[in-house]
Design an enzyme around this catalytic site. Structure first.
Site, PDB file in Angstrom:
ATOM      1  N   HIS A   1       0.796  -1.234   0.000  1.00 52.01           N
ATOM      2  CA  HIS A   1       0.000   0.000   0.000  1.00 52.01           C
ATOM      3  C   HIS A   1       0.830   1.286   0.000  1.00 52.01           C
ATOM      4  O   HIS A   1       0.352   2.316  -0.467  1.00 52.01           O
ATOM      5  CB  HIS A   1      -1.017   0.007   1.147  1.00 52.01           C
ATOM      6  CG  HIS A   1      -0.479   0.398   2.485  1.00 52.01           C
ATOM      7  ND1 HIS A   1       0.020  -0.515   3.380  1.00 52.01           N
ATOM      8  CD2 HIS A   1      -0.357   1.606   3.083  1.00 52.01           C
ATOM      9  CE1 HIS A   1       0.421   0.115   4.464  1.00 52.01           C
ATOM     10  NE2 HIS A   1       0.215   1.405   4.327  1.00 52.01           N
TER      11      HIS A   1
ATOM     12  N   GLU B   1       3.496   5.444  -3.346  1.00 58.34           N
ATOM     13  CA  GLU B   1       3.689   6.785  -2.804  1.00 58.34           C
ATOM     14  C   GLU B   1       5.136   7.013  -2.354  1.00 58.34           C
ATOM     15  O   GLU B   1       5.698   8.078  -2.561  1.00 58.34           O
ATOM     16  CB  GLU B   1       2.734   7.034  -1.632  1.00 58.34           C
ATOM     17  CG  GLU B   1       2.621   8.504  -1.344  1.00 58.34           C
ATOM     18  CD  GLU B   1       1.653   8.818  -0.201  1.00 58.34           C
ATOM     19  OE1 GLU B   1       1.237   7.879   0.498  1.00 58.34           O
ATOM     20  OE2 GLU B   1       1.348  10.001  -0.020  1.00 58.34           O
ATOM     21  N   ASP B   2       5.744   5.999  -1.737  1.00 61.33           N
ATOM     22  CA  ASP B   2       7.028   6.231  -1.059  1.00 61.33           C
ATOM     23  C   ASP B   2       8.244   5.597  -1.724  1.00 61.33           C
ATOM     24  O   ASP B   2       9.362   5.751  -1.238  1.00 61.33           O
ATOM     25  CB  ASP B   2       6.955   5.702   0.392  1.00 61.33           C
ATOM     26  CG  ASP B   2       5.953   6.471   1.225  1.00 61.33           C
ATOM     27  OD1 ASP B   2       5.630   7.610   0.826  1.00 61.33           O
ATOM     28  OD2 ASP B   2       5.495   5.944   2.246  1.00 61.33           O
TER      29      ASP B   2
ATOM     30  N   ASP C   1     -25.730   1.858  31.215  1.00 60.10           N
ATOM     31  CA  ASP C   1     -25.244   0.796  30.331  1.00 60.10           C
ATOM     32  C   ASP C   1     -23.716   0.713  30.308  1.00 60.10           C
ATOM     33  O   ASP C   1     -23.131   0.351  29.313  1.00 60.10           O
ATOM     34  CB  ASP C   1     -25.796   0.973  28.917  1.00 60.10           C
ATOM     35  CG  ASP C   1     -25.302   2.258  28.266  1.00 60.10           C
ATOM     36  OD1 ASP C   1     -24.793   3.129  28.999  1.00 60.10           O
ATOM     37  OD2 ASP C   1     -25.420   2.384  27.034  1.00 60.10           O
TER      38      ASP C   1
HETATM   39 MN    MN Z   1       0.777   3.216   5.448  1.00 57.66          MN
END
Ligand code: MN
Length: 514
Positions: free
Chosen positions: A71, A75-76, A263
């Protein structure tokens, strides 16, 4: 987390070839992130592997798991989307792309709260990603959860920023997807960083109060278990303790004292069938004195995020107030895992259609309570076309509490809380909105300015001769209804003259400037 540990963790759930793919993804990500470090000083790859481990815990399908490993690569690192697509296929690449866009829109997330036109691009990227495939958000939630779990390494300033964003954006997202367990995890962690003093204080108060009541509750539980057994109802009973953050919210809302909250601990009765739920309710009410105002039937009328249960609060002979939640095993599974449950590795095939907002012929395939996802797509398209949507309306459509209402035929519609009958009419069809004469709600005439309630049955009485009126602009709450109504009014010439001409000139001038 080590590669071998993660693979062992995944082993019982995925097929052999899927595990090989997972191994491949881990190699690619490890190579790409080589040399990168987290704030804690650990190698960066620990983060995506931990996110993947969370996704495996949630029982996600293999594509989501692979996208979890990868993921942060686009981007990196130097890895491109094209490369990912050639290695792992279109679906995985699509998911990684969605997650990347959400991160890029992170600045835009803040702007969701302080809406500025120049951020529409980021915002629409985010909304399109959310609307196209819910798994993108699920990966993002796992990503956020791990970042919260390792927040101690960040500066105080960063901690506060991430914690606040988590409470304002990610927890409501989890809630909207019905992912109750994740919502609570995010809230507890975020709140403990945002207000550590208050968190500790409430936690301590709660422990004290629970210590007193747990023993008494044990007696009630034994009594209920015995009675259900006599009635031959298969069941599991367990106690559920209120989270610190929801206690904080409730105290703030009621301006109350912790002693007035009944509760803090509830007993949860889980049974096989819906019919059993109602039988259990009857048995409890025969056993104890119910507090009438506190009975809630979320089975017949589910909460907008799909949550189902019967809630009742009773008074025991020893004057103890006890809340019960009664649900089936299936409802329980949904309450905890929400939409993520539909992507379970065992059920992937059945639920393929859930990933996209709409099927090929354009009919909605999302469950009724997930209509907000397709509504997101609608907003995204508008933003993409350069239309301006005021910030208040965006937040209404995205994050406010939502209600369910029904047509007389039983079709279910999802509206923001506080929506008016006209919002319903325009949601059904803009032609119906256009010709509204009056409304019947639950069989009785209802004025245009009275907001709808969850569970209302709304009948629109139309007349061919009826026409939309300018005053209706005050009587709609949703962006959808307002847009349709404005277009109709414009067409009918109800909004014209100088203001209209001025709007056109302003519009033209703005286009020239950009
Ligand atoms: Mn991440």
């Amino acid at each position: 987390m080590k590669k071998s540990a993660l693979l062992d963790h995944a082993r019982p759930f995925y097929e052999k070839d899927q595990l090989l793919e997972l191994e491949h993804a881990i190699d690619v990500a490890s190579e790409a992130h080589k040399g990168q470090k987290r704030k804690s000083g650990e190698p960066y790859i620990i983060h995506p592997l931990s996110v993947t481990s969370i996704l495996i815990d949630w029982g996600m399908d293999i594509d989501t798991v692979l996208a979890g490993v990868l993921h942060d690569t686009v981007e990196d690192t130097d890895i491109t989307l094209e490369k990912l697509e050639s290695l792992f296929g279109k679906d995985v690449a699509f998911l990684v792309d969605g997650v990347t866009k959400i991160s890029q829109a992170r600045a835009g997330m803040q702007d969701l709260m302080h809406y500025l036109p120049q951020t529409t691009d980021n915002l629409s990227k985010l909304l399109i990603a959310v609307g196209q495939d819910v798994r993108v958000v699920i990966i993002k939630l796992a990503d956020r959860l791990h970042n919260l779990q390792t927040l101690q390494h960040m500066t105080r300033e960063k901690q506060i920023k991430i914690a606040r964003e988590s409470l304002e954006v990610f927890a409501p997202m989890a809630d909207r997807l019905g992912m109750g367990r994740v919502r609570v995890q995010i809230e507890e962690l975020a709140f403990s960083y945002l207000d550590p003093v208050e968190f500790k204080r409430l936690q301590g108060q709660m422990r004290k109060r629970l210590g007193k009541s747990t023993r008494k509750l044990g007696i009630v539980r034994a009594e209920v278990e015995k009675t259900l057994k006599e009635n031959k109802i298969e069941n599991e009973i367990n106690g559920r303790v209120k989270s610190v953050y929801s206690l904080y919210k409730k105290l703030k809302k009621t301006d109350g004292n912790i002693d007035d909250i009944y509760d803090l601990m509830a007993l949860r009765v889980v049974v096989e069938t819906k019919e059993d739920c109602y039988r259990v309710l009857g048995i409890l009410h025969a056993l104890y004195q119910p507090m009438i105002a506190r009975i809630k039937d979320y089975i017949a009328i589910p909460k907008p995020n799909g949550y189902q249960s019967l809630h009742t609060t009773v008074l025991t002979p020893s004057q103890q107030i006890v809340e019960f939640q009664i649900r089936t095993f299936k409802m329980h599974e949904y309450a905890e895992r929400g939409l993520a449950a539909s992507f379970h590795y065992n059920e992937q095939k059945k639920s393929k259609a859930y990933t996209k907002g709409k099927s090929k012929d354009g009919t909605a395939v999302l469950p009724g309570h997930m209509q907000w996802i397709s509504q997101l797509q609608e907003i995204a398209t508008k933003l993409g076309n350069g239309e301006e949507i005021p910030r208040e309306q965006l937040s209404i459509d995205l994050f406010d509490d939502r209600i369910f209402v029904y047509s007389p035929r039983g079709d279910i519609y999802n509206l923001p809380e506080g929506a008016f009958p006209l919002d319903f009419a325009y949601l059904v069809h803009s032609d119906i909105g256009k010709h509204v004469h009056s409304f019947k709600v639950n069989g009785a005439i209802q004025p245009f300015d009275k907001p709808l309630q969850n569970g209302d049955i709304v009948e629109v009485v139309t007349r061919k001769t009826a026409q939309p009126k300018t005053s209706w602009l005050e009587l709609v709450k949703t962006t959808h209804a307002r847009t349709k109504l404005k277009a109709q009014l414009r067409k009918n010439g109800a909004i014209e003259g100088i203001s209209h001409a001025a709007a056109i000139i302003r519009d033209k001038a703005r286009r020239k400037n950009t």
